[in-house]
Design a protein around this motif. Structure first.
Motif, PDB file in Angstrom:
ATOM      1  N   THR A  18      51.924  43.709  44.240  1.00 46.55           N
ATOM      2  CA  THR A  18      51.989  44.034  42.815  1.00 46.55           C
ATOM      3  C   THR A  18      50.632  43.830  42.141  1.00 46.55           C
ATOM      4  O   THR A  18      50.217  44.640  41.299  1.00 46.55           O
ATOM      5  N   VAL A  19      49.970  42.736  42.476  1.00 46.54           N
ATOM      6  CA  VAL A  19      48.654  42.472  41.873  1.00 46.54           C
ATOM      7  C   VAL A  19      47.667  43.572  42.259  1.00 46.54           C
ATOM      8  O   VAL A  19      46.938  44.098  41.411  1.00 46.54           O
ATOM      9  N   ALA A  22      48.520  46.679  40.354  1.00 47.19           N
ATOM     10  CA  ALA A  22      48.100  46.604  38.944  1.00 47.19           C
ATOM     11  C   ALA A  22      46.608  46.839  38.820  1.00 47.19           C
ATOM     12  O   ALA A  22      46.143  47.539  37.905  1.00 47.19           O
ATOM     13  N   PHE A  23      45.853  46.272  39.754  1.00 44.42           N
ATOM     14  CA  PHE A  23      44.391  46.420  39.710  1.00 44.42           C
ATOM     15  C   PHE A  23      43.998  47.889  39.925  1.00 44.42           C
ATOM     16  O   PHE A  23      43.166  48.440  39.207  1.00 44.42           O
ATOM     17  N   TRP A  25      45.893  50.521  39.460  1.00 44.73           N
ATOM     18  CA  TRP A  25      46.356  51.291  38.295  1.00 44.73           C
ATOM     19  C   TRP A  25      45.352  51.169  37.139  1.00 44.73           C
ATOM     20  O   TRP A  25      45.039  52.146  36.461  1.00 44.73           O
ATOM     21  N   ALA A  26      44.855  49.944  36.934  1.00 43.37           N
ATOM     22  CA  ALA A  26      43.914  49.722  35.837  1.00 43.37           C
ATOM     23  C   ALA A  26      42.635  50.524  36.035  1.00 43.37           C
ATOM     24  O   ALA A  26      42.082  51.095  35.082  1.00 43.37           O
ATOM     25  N   GLN A  31      40.886  51.524  32.529  1.00 44.05           N
ATOM     26  CA  GLN A  31      40.988  50.331  31.681  1.00 44.05           C
ATOM     27  C   GLN A  31      39.706  49.495  31.716  1.00 44.05           C
ATOM     28  O   GLN A  31      39.489  48.675  30.823  1.00 44.05           O
ATOM     29  N   PHE A  32      38.907  49.673  32.751  1.00 45.08           N
ATOM     30  CA  PHE A  32      37.691  48.867  32.870  1.00 45.08           C
ATOM     31  C   PHE A  32      36.457  49.629  32.415  1.00 45.08           C
ATOM     32  O   PHE A  32      35.338  49.340  32.831  1.00 45.08           O
TER      33      PHE A  32
ATOM     34  N   GLY B 176      46.585  53.553  24.112  1.00 49.51           N
ATOM     35  CA  GLY B 176      46.260  53.801  25.505  1.00 49.51           C
ATOM     36  C   GLY B 176      45.561  52.640  26.180  1.00 49.51           C
ATOM     37  O   GLY B 176      45.737  52.398  27.375  1.00 49.51           O
ATOM     38  N   HIS B 177      44.756  51.888  25.402  1.00 49.63           N
ATOM     39  CA  HIS B 177      43.993  50.812  26.018  1.00 49.63           C
ATOM     40  C   HIS B 177      44.844  49.558  26.166  1.00 49.63           C
ATOM     41  O   HIS B 177      45.596  49.207  25.270  1.00 49.63           O
ATOM     42  N   ILE B 178      44.732  48.895  27.308  1.00 50.49           N
ATOM     43  CA  ILE B 178      45.436  47.628  27.529  1.00 50.49           C
ATOM     44  C   ILE B 178      44.492  46.521  27.086  1.00 50.49           C
ATOM     45  O   ILE B 178      43.529  46.197  27.785  1.00 50.49           O
ATOM     46  N   TRP B 183      47.017  41.815  29.234  1.00 52.55           N
ATOM     47  CA  TRP B 183      46.863  41.393  30.638  1.00 52.55           C
ATOM     48  C   TRP B 183      47.396  39.976  30.818  1.00 52.55           C
ATOM     49  O   TRP B 183      48.146  39.674  31.749  1.00 52.55           O
ATOM     50  N   PHE B 190      55.141  37.767  34.446  1.00 53.44           N
ATOM     51  CA  PHE B 190      55.273  38.112  35.855  1.00 53.44           C
ATOM     52  C   PHE B 190      55.257  36.849  36.725  1.00 53.44           C
ATOM     53  O   PHE B 190      56.017  36.719  37.686  1.00 53.44           O
ATOM     54  N   ILE B 256      37.766  40.162  30.358  1.00 59.86           N
ATOM     55  CA  ILE B 256      38.487  40.772  31.486  1.00 59.86           C
ATOM     56  C   ILE B 256      38.178  40.019  32.786  1.00 59.86           C
ATOM     57  O   ILE B 256      39.073  39.750  33.596  1.00 59.86           O
ATOM     58  N   TRP B 260      41.018  38.009  35.404  1.00 61.01           N
ATOM     59  CA  TRP B 260      41.174  38.208  36.855  1.00 61.01           C
ATOM     60  C   TRP B 260      40.740  36.981  37.641  1.00 61.01           C
ATOM     61  O   TRP B 260      41.290  36.672  38.699  1.00 61.01           O
TER      62      TRP B 260
END
Lengths: 92, 497
Positions: A18-19, A22-23, A25-26, A31-32, B176-178, B183, B190, B256, B260
């Protein structure tokens, strides 16, 4: 195999996948990218950059010198206006 | 209004503002019932947990206190305090703040509000049953999992409903932006069920043997702080600090990276609680390395929060939200750096099994998380009740009682704990001398607990007044726009074109 191992290995695989998903997908949904645009996505025309949105009840807000800011600098930080096509990250 | 009709509206800046104000008010309204339910229940448990905390604290230096009540012996009162605070206060206030933030950031109404109220009811019934079980002597001897085993499935079921609502709302998003807060929030939503279900299965339902139970225990307990409370607290800070002062975060890029890095390192940090225990050396070392590596995400958050507020620090004088959240953010940096140092063997051999660890835990759960949640509630509640807080003076009293109380608590127990640890390591010091040495600091802790209790009572009073719409009607500073006014200004529903 003992049920305990199913719990341990099962959850490690499930959550690991899942992680990673998600990465990926981002990255695929950009998203980055365009971080500055992302940072101002919480503002809108009604609560724009440069406007304070909280204070003590029944008291006047901070004096102008406390809120003093360079308007030219702030104008560069205007949020993307989702009502104008092409400026929302989602449409790109 | 159809798109075609909306296209004919001349969208002046005023109308555009009105459109977004109305959209925000509508989204806030969709969260009103479930979020206020979670908040009201969490404030109730905050008061219950505080009462139990005072009882446990006083018993540490006055053992005869309430000695005739078997259900209030130290072991039960202390564990009931921990669990009512963990599952009654922190978990629920975190859920309320999370649901509000998720709807706001998605720019979409919250899904299934009535079902969420049912989930809140189930959650609170489970916490009540668990607290009664602990006080009644049905406690499990597992830190942070003391509730009787039947409670866990109920909490897990309620959490699944809440997480599904959050995910569905996220699926409806217009933005659209997360944003970085999202996160963190989805990380928390989760990770918690993963931690909670696995820990319960491996300790209570299909117990693993011997020291493995201890490692699962501390994997769960430490991650409850780091992978559930911390992400919610940081999500709140990352949204509300920029929002209140009207400036974006200093470096979104760093934020960000911070998320992570937290996701990558924190999971492995909990085993440092077992330094010196009969665990494989590599496992302890691995955990210490992960604990020290946590300085990376902590550094990114500290830099970001500091640089975002550095030129606007005086605004804490004018905003209750900012005041509490900046205090919480500074405490986050402090507790995280302290935690990394505490995981080193040379430090741990002194601090372990002392009051120092208790002080550290309260710096995290209270000074960071609880203060951040207070700040969040000061921002969110008026927007849901459409009513301003009743008294600025009482808000300030709440802040100084809680900030002063937790600092007194932290400093007294840190000092006492460090010297307690040094004396415990010296075989020439009689044990009773060590006990006597800590007594003045334990009394100081009880005074600090009373200060915190006063702050909590003041906050609960303000919260009830707000729910009942008592006090002078005000529109500022929360800018409580009336939806009807917006409708009059822009005609009817429909997005600007």
């Amino acid at each position: 195999m003992h049920a305990v191992y199913w719990v341990i290995y099962g959850t490690v695989i499930l959550f690991g996948v899942t992680v990673v998903a998600a990465f990926v997908w981002a990255i695929r949904t950009h998203q980055f990218q365009k971080f500055q645009q992302g940072a101002v996505s919480i503002f809108d025309p009604d609560e724009p950059v440069g406007e304070m949105t909280d204070g003590f009840p029944g008291e006047s807000g901070p004096p102008p010198e406390v809120l003093d800011c360079d308007q030219d600098e702030l104008s560069k930080l205007d949020p993307p206006d989702p009502t104008v096509k092409g400026t929302s990250i989602r449409h790109e | 209004m159809s798109d075609a009709v909306a296209a004919t509206v001349e969208w002046t800046p005023e109308k555009r503002r009105a459109y977004f104000a109305r959209e925000r008010a509508g989204i806030d309204a969709s969260t009103r019932l479930p979020v206020l339910t979670f908040f009201a229940a969490s404030v109730f448990w905050l008061l219950v947990g505080t009462t139990l905390a005072i009882i446990a604290s006083v018993k540490m230096h006055w053992p005869e206190f309430l000695e005739s009540f078997s259900w209030l012996t130290f072991g039960r009162a202390r564990s009931a305090h921990l669990d009512t605070m963990a599952y009654g206060w922190t978990a629920q206030v975190g859920l309320g703040v999370s649901l509000w933030l998720i709807a706001r950031l998605a720019r979409a109404p919250l899904r299934w509000p009535r079902l969420l109220v049912g989930a809140a009811g189930l959650w609170n019934a489970a916490v009540l049953a668990g607290a009664i079980g602990v006080l009644g002597g049905q406690m499990q001897s597992v830190e942070w999992l003391e509730f009787p085993p039947f409670v866990a499935p109920l909490l897990a079921l309620a959490f699944v409903v809440i997480a599904m609502s959050a995910l569905t709302t996220f699926g409806d998003r217009q933005e659209g932006h997360i944003y970085v807060s999202q996160w963190y929030l989805f990380g928390a939503l989760f990770w918690f069920p993963w931690l909670y279900v696995v820990a319960n299965v491996l300790i209570l339902f299909q117990p693993v043997r011997g020291v493995l139970q201890a490692s699962v225990n501390w994997w769960f307990a430490h991650n409850y702080l780091g992978l559930y409370l911390t992400p919610i607290g940081l999500a709140s800070a990352y949204y509300l600090i920029p929002k209140v002062i009207g400036r974006p975060v200093y470096s979104y890029y760093l934020s960000i990276i911070g998320f992570w890095a937290l996701a990558f390192f924190y999971n492995s940090a909990g085993i440092h609680h077992l330094i010196g225990g009969p665990m494989p050396a590599w496992l302890i070392t691995y955990s210490i390395v992960a604990s020290v590596m946590m300085l990376i995400p902590v550094g990114t958050v500290a830099i970001n929060h500091h640089m975002t507020t550095v030129n606007h620090f005086r605004l804490v004088l004018y905003s209750p939200t900012l005041r509490f959240i900046v205090f919480g953010a500074m405490s986050y940096t402090a507790v995280s750096v302290q935690g990394a140092l505490q995981s080193l063997r040379t430090v741990n051999e002194v601090s372990h099994f002392t009051h120092y660890t208790v002080a550290h835990a309260h710096l995290g759960v209270y000074a960071f998380f609880t203060m951040t949640m207070f700040g969040s509630l000061y921002y969110i509640v008026p927007r849901l009740t459409k009513w301003e807080w009743a008294s600025a003076r009482l808000i300030r009293l709440h802040f100084w009682m809680t900030a002063g109380g937790i600092m007194l608590y932290f400093l007294s127990l840190t000092w006492a704990g460090w010297y307690q640890g040094q004396m415990l390591n010296d075989a020439n010091v009689p044990f009773m001398d060590i006990v006597k040495y800590t007594l003045p600091y334990l009394r100081t802790r009880s005074i600090a607990a009373v200060m915190l209790a006063v702050g909590h009572l003041v906050f609960a009073y303000l919260f009830v007044l707000n729910l009942l719409h008592r006090g002078e009607p005000r529109r500022d500073p929360t800018i409580l726009g009336d939806v009807k006014e917006y409708r009059d200004m822009i005609g009817s529903e429909g997005a600007p074109q």
